[in-house]
Design a protein around this motif. Structure first.
Motif, PDB file in Angstrom:
ATOM      1  N   LYS A   1      18.960   8.486  19.907  1.00  0.00           N
ATOM      2  CA  LYS A   1      18.414   7.526  18.944  1.00  0.00           C
ATOM      3  C   LYS A   1      19.525   6.667  18.337  1.00  0.00           C
ATOM      4  O   LYS A   1      19.399   5.447  18.250  1.00  0.00           O
ATOM      5  N   VAL A   2      20.593   7.312  17.909  1.00  0.00           N
ATOM      6  CA  VAL A   2      21.697   6.559  17.305  1.00  0.00           C
ATOM      7  C   VAL A   2      22.377   5.690  18.359  1.00  0.00           C
ATOM      8  O   VAL A   2      22.762   4.556  18.078  1.00  0.00           O
ATOM      9  N   GLY A   3      22.476   6.208  19.576  1.00  0.00           N
ATOM     10  CA  GLY A   3      23.049   5.408  20.659  1.00  0.00           C
ATOM     11  C   GLY A   3      22.249   4.152  20.926  1.00  0.00           C
ATOM     12  O   GLY A   3      22.813   3.063  21.090  1.00  0.00           O
ATOM     13  N   HIS A   4      20.941   4.267  20.938  1.00  0.00           N
ATOM     14  CA  HIS A   4      20.070   3.107  21.126  1.00  0.00           C
ATOM     15  C   HIS A   4      20.241   2.120  19.979  1.00  0.00           C
ATOM     16  O   HIS A   4      20.337   0.903  20.197  1.00  0.00           O
ATOM     17  N   LEU A   5      20.316   2.637  18.769  1.00  0.00           N
ATOM     18  CA  LEU A   5      20.530   1.800  17.589  1.00  0.00           C
ATOM     19  C   LEU A   5      21.856   1.035  17.710  1.00  0.00           C
ATOM     20  O   LEU A   5      21.924  -0.165  17.445  1.00  0.00           O
ATOM     21  N   MET A   6      22.904   1.725  18.128  1.00  0.00           N
ATOM     22  CA  MET A   6      24.219   1.095  18.258  1.00  0.00           C
ATOM     23  C   MET A   6      24.243   0.045  19.365  1.00  0.00           C
ATOM     24  O   MET A   6      24.878  -1.004  19.218  1.00  0.00           O
ATOM     25  N   ILE A   7      23.565   0.302  20.458  1.00  0.00           N
ATOM     26  CA  ILE A   7      23.486  -0.687  21.539  1.00  0.00           C
ATOM     27  C   ILE A   7      22.818  -1.954  21.031  1.00  0.00           C
ATOM     28  O   ILE A   7      23.312  -3.066  21.247  1.00  0.00           O
TER      29      ILE A   7
END
Length: 134
Positions: A99-105
């Protein structure tokens, strides 16, 4: 802490570093936009694009803070696991990381887009100034 959790911690640390850079750079760009330097450009065409990019930059600064809160929460959770204060739940950690990875992308993509709009607007005005000076 498992190898996977250690990997999540390293990734979150890089995200935290990226966010710190985004905060510093976006703050600098906002100050430039509000400064006399950019204010002098308001007499030229294409300043609407500059103003619009500036508004997007302000929203982006809020998004950066929101993302930072998520990364900080993830780092806290990983620290709790590392200190054996919380049981390691690999599925929960993987889901949080995704989830955080998607947010950062998404944030990184939007950040690059807004910077491009801001720089393009300024470059267009500079070209107009050069044309008028010649």
């Amino acid at each position: 802490m498992s190898d996977r959790s250690a990997e999540y911690h390293a990734i979150a640390g890089r995200w935290k570093s990226d966010l710190e850079f985004f905060k510093i750079e976006s703050s600098f760009l906002s100050r430039l936009k509000q400064d006399y330097y950019f204010t002098r450009l308001s007499a030229y065409r294409h300043t609407e694009e500059l103003q619009e990019a500036g508004q997007k930059l302000l929203k982006l600064q809020d998004d950066i803070l929101w993302a930072e809160a998520h990364v900080d929460a993830q780092l806290h959770q990983l620290a709790q696991v590392a200190e054996n204060k919380e049981e390691e739940n690999s599925k929960k950690l993987a889901l949080t990381n995704a989830k955080v990875g998607h947010l950062m992308i998404n944030l990184t993509h939007e950040y690059q887009k807004v910077k491009k709009e801001l720089f393009t607007a300024v470059d267009t005005i500079f070209r107009e100034l050069e044309f008028q000076a010649s």
